[in-house]
Design a protein around this motif. Sequence first.
Motif, PDB file in Angstrom:
ATOM      1  N   UNK A   1      -4.148  -7.120  -4.476  1.00  0.00           N
ATOM      2  CA  UNK A   1      -4.407  -6.110  -5.503  1.00  0.00           C
ATOM      3  C   UNK A   1      -5.255  -4.956  -4.974  1.00  0.00           C
ATOM      4  N   UNK A   2      -4.895  -4.493  -3.777  1.00  0.00           N
ATOM      5  CA  UNK A   2      -5.558  -3.341  -3.181  1.00  0.00           C
ATOM      6  C   UNK A   2      -4.862  -2.088  -3.708  1.00  0.00           C
ATOM      7  N   UNK A   3      -5.632  -1.214  -4.289  1.00  0.00           N
ATOM      8  CA  UNK A   3      -5.089  -0.016  -4.921  1.00  0.00           C
ATOM      9  C   UNK A   3      -4.737   1.028  -3.855  1.00  0.00           C
ATOM     10  N   UNK A   4      -3.468   1.063  -3.489  1.00  0.00           N
ATOM     11  CA  UNK A   4      -2.986   2.019  -2.494  1.00  0.00           C
ATOM     12  C   UNK A   4      -1.484   2.205  -2.694  1.00  0.00           C
ATOM     13  N   UNK A   5      -0.947   3.188  -2.027  1.00  0.00           N
ATOM     14  CA  UNK A   5       0.500   3.413  -2.060  1.00  0.00           C
ATOM     15  C   UNK A   5       1.128   2.522  -0.991  1.00  0.00           C
ATOM     16  N   UNK A   6       2.140   1.775  -1.382  1.00  0.00           N
ATOM     17  CA  UNK A   6       2.820   0.860  -0.466  1.00  0.00           C
ATOM     18  C   UNK A   6       4.231   1.388  -0.197  1.00  0.00           C
ATOM     19  N   UNK A   7       4.494   1.713   1.064  1.00  0.00           N
ATOM     20  CA  UNK A   7       5.764   2.345   1.445  1.00  0.00           C
ATOM     21  C   UNK A   7       6.560   1.437   2.366  1.00  0.00           C
ATOM     22  N   UNK A   8       7.853   1.388   2.140  1.00  0.00           N
ATOM     23  CA  UNK A   8       8.802   0.699   3.022  1.00  0.00           C
ATOM     24  C   UNK A   8       9.813   1.737   3.501  1.00  0.00           C
ATOM     25  N   UNK A   9      10.026   1.780   4.810  1.00  0.00           N
ATOM     26  CA  UNK A   9      11.050   2.656   5.384  1.00  0.00           C
ATOM     27  C   UNK A   9      12.261   1.806   5.719  1.00  0.00           C
TER      28      UNK A   9
ATOM     29  N   UNK B   1     -11.478   2.555   3.093  1.00  0.00           N
ATOM     30  CA  UNK B   1     -10.535   1.593   2.530  1.00  0.00           C
ATOM     31  C   UNK B   1      -9.131   2.187   2.610  1.00  0.00           C
ATOM     32  N   UNK B   2      -8.176   1.305   2.773  1.00  0.00           N
ATOM     33  CA  UNK B   2      -6.804   1.756   2.936  1.00  0.00           C
ATOM     34  C   UNK B   2      -6.326   2.540   1.700  1.00  0.00           C
ATOM     35  N   UNK B   3      -5.608   3.617   1.945  1.00  0.00           N
ATOM     36  CA  UNK B   3      -5.032   4.426   0.864  1.00  0.00           C
ATOM     37  C   UNK B   3      -3.514   4.285   0.830  1.00  0.00           C
ATOM     38  N   UNK B   4      -2.942   3.894   1.989  1.00  0.00           N
ATOM     39  CA  UNK B   4      -1.489   3.814   2.078  1.00  0.00           C
ATOM     40  C   UNK B   4      -1.111   2.768   3.121  1.00  0.00           C
ATOM     41  N   UNK B   5      -0.093   1.978   2.803  1.00  0.00           N
ATOM     42  CA  UNK B   5       0.471   1.067   3.794  1.00  0.00           C
ATOM     43  C   UNK B   5       1.877   1.537   4.111  1.00  0.00           C
ATOM     44  N   UNK B   6       2.270   1.338   5.360  1.00  0.00           N
ATOM     45  CA  UNK B   6       3.612   1.719   5.811  1.00  0.00           C
ATOM     46  C   UNK B   6       4.227   0.505   6.495  1.00  0.00           C
ATOM     47  N   UNK B   7       5.391   0.119   6.008  1.00  0.00           N
ATOM     48  CA  UNK B   7       6.078  -1.048   6.549  1.00  0.00           C
ATOM     49  C   UNK B   7       7.545  -0.731   6.773  1.00  0.00           C
ATOM     50  N   UNK B   8       8.151  -1.499   7.649  1.00  0.00           N
ATOM     51  CA  UNK B   8       9.574  -1.362   7.943  1.00  0.00           C
ATOM     52  C   UNK B   8       9.900  -2.198   9.155  1.00  0.00           C
ATOM     53  N   UNK B   9      11.158  -2.437   9.363  1.00  0.00           N
ATOM     54  CA  UNK B   9      11.602  -3.221  10.513  1.00  0.00           C
ATOM     55  C   UNK B   9      11.547  -2.367  11.775  1.00  0.00           C
ATOM     56  N   UNK B  10      11.565  -2.993  12.957  1.00  0.00           N
ATOM     57  CA  UNK B  10      11.501  -2.220  14.209  1.00  0.00           C
ATOM     58  C   UNK B  10      12.585  -1.138  14.261  1.00  0.00           C
ATOM     59  N   UNK B  11      12.159   0.056  14.666  1.00  0.00           N
ATOM     60  CA  UNK B  11      13.090   1.172  14.770  1.00  0.00           C
ATOM     61  C   UNK B  11      13.241   1.971  13.491  1.00  0.00           C
ATOM     62  N   UNK B  12      12.443   1.651  12.480  1.00  0.00           N
ATOM     63  CA  UNK B  12      12.583   2.354  11.194  1.00  0.00           C
ATOM     64  C   UNK B  12      11.778   3.645  11.133  1.00  0.00           C
ATOM     65  N   UNK B  13      10.894   3.871  12.093  1.00  0.00           N
ATOM     66  CA  UNK B  13      10.135   5.120  12.110  1.00  0.00           C
ATOM     67  C   UNK B  13       8.759   5.023  11.500  1.00  0.00           C
ATOM     68  N   UNK B  14       8.235   3.811  11.335  1.00  0.00           N
ATOM     69  CA  UNK B  14       6.925   3.667  10.708  1.00  0.00           C
ATOM     70  C   UNK B  14       5.826   4.318  11.541  1.00  0.00           C
ATOM     71  N   UNK B  15       5.863   4.126  12.853  1.00  0.00           N
ATOM     72  CA  UNK B  15       4.803   4.706  13.704  1.00  0.00           C
ATOM     73  C   UNK B  15       4.827   6.227  13.659  1.00  0.00           C
ATOM     74  N   UNK B  16       6.006   6.794  13.677  1.00  0.00           N
ATOM     75  CA  UNK B  16       6.144   8.251  13.595  1.00  0.00           C
ATOM     76  C   UNK B  16       5.606   8.756  12.261  1.00  0.00           C
ATOM     77  N   UNK B  17       5.936   8.057  11.186  1.00  0.00           N
ATOM     78  CA  UNK B  17       5.445   8.450   9.867  1.00  0.00           C
ATOM     79  C   UNK B  17       3.924   8.369   9.809  1.00  0.00           C
ATOM     80  N   UNK B  18       3.351   7.296  10.316  1.00  0.00           N
ATOM     81  CA  UNK B  18       1.894   7.128  10.282  1.00  0.00           C
ATOM     82  C   UNK B  18       1.214   8.246  11.072  1.00  0.00           C
TER      83      UNK B  18
END
Length: 178
Positions: A94-102, A1-18
């Motif tokens: 209501x998925x219990x995980x850390x939700x991150x925005x870059x 099950x997901x523990x963390x979500x990573x979101x951001x607009x194109x070019x924000x570095x989400x793929x690198x962070x993941x």
Amino acid sequence: MVRITVSGLPGSGTSTLVQGICAAKGWSALNGGDVFREEAASRGLSVADFSQLCKSDPTVDRELDHRLVQAMEDMNGPEVVESRLAGWWAYRNEIDCIRIWIEVELNERLDRVTMREGDDVRRREESLLREEADRQRYTELYDIDILSMEPYDLVIDGTKPSATDVLEVVLNAMEEVS
């Protein structure tokens, strides 16, 4: 099950962070953009043509997003999910995980996108138009303002810090939660 979500607009570095999170933790990830590209390919469409299909047929977008939510809720699914709406889906379901925005300043994001995809003015303009079209689509389909930080536990300004610094902030935040 997901523990963390990573979101951001194109070019924000989400793929690198993941990639950094997965390397540090030995976790797997699901990239919403990859799901989109794979679906386009399975239909024999270019990404641009598939994007047009999504605009004209909202059921396509809804199906892709439903698949993302299913993966997030799957006990054997990836620990990290990256997509612009992943944080919103975790929040609303209501998925219990850390939700991150870059968050990254516009000119820096555009510079990163053109460096990755080719340096020309047309690409910069296309990127801005695509962002606005996506923002409108999310509002119409789901009543989501992609620029609202409401669902996020952690909003990181990734404009100036290095990718390593951003990863360190996230790993520290993960340690605090566990």
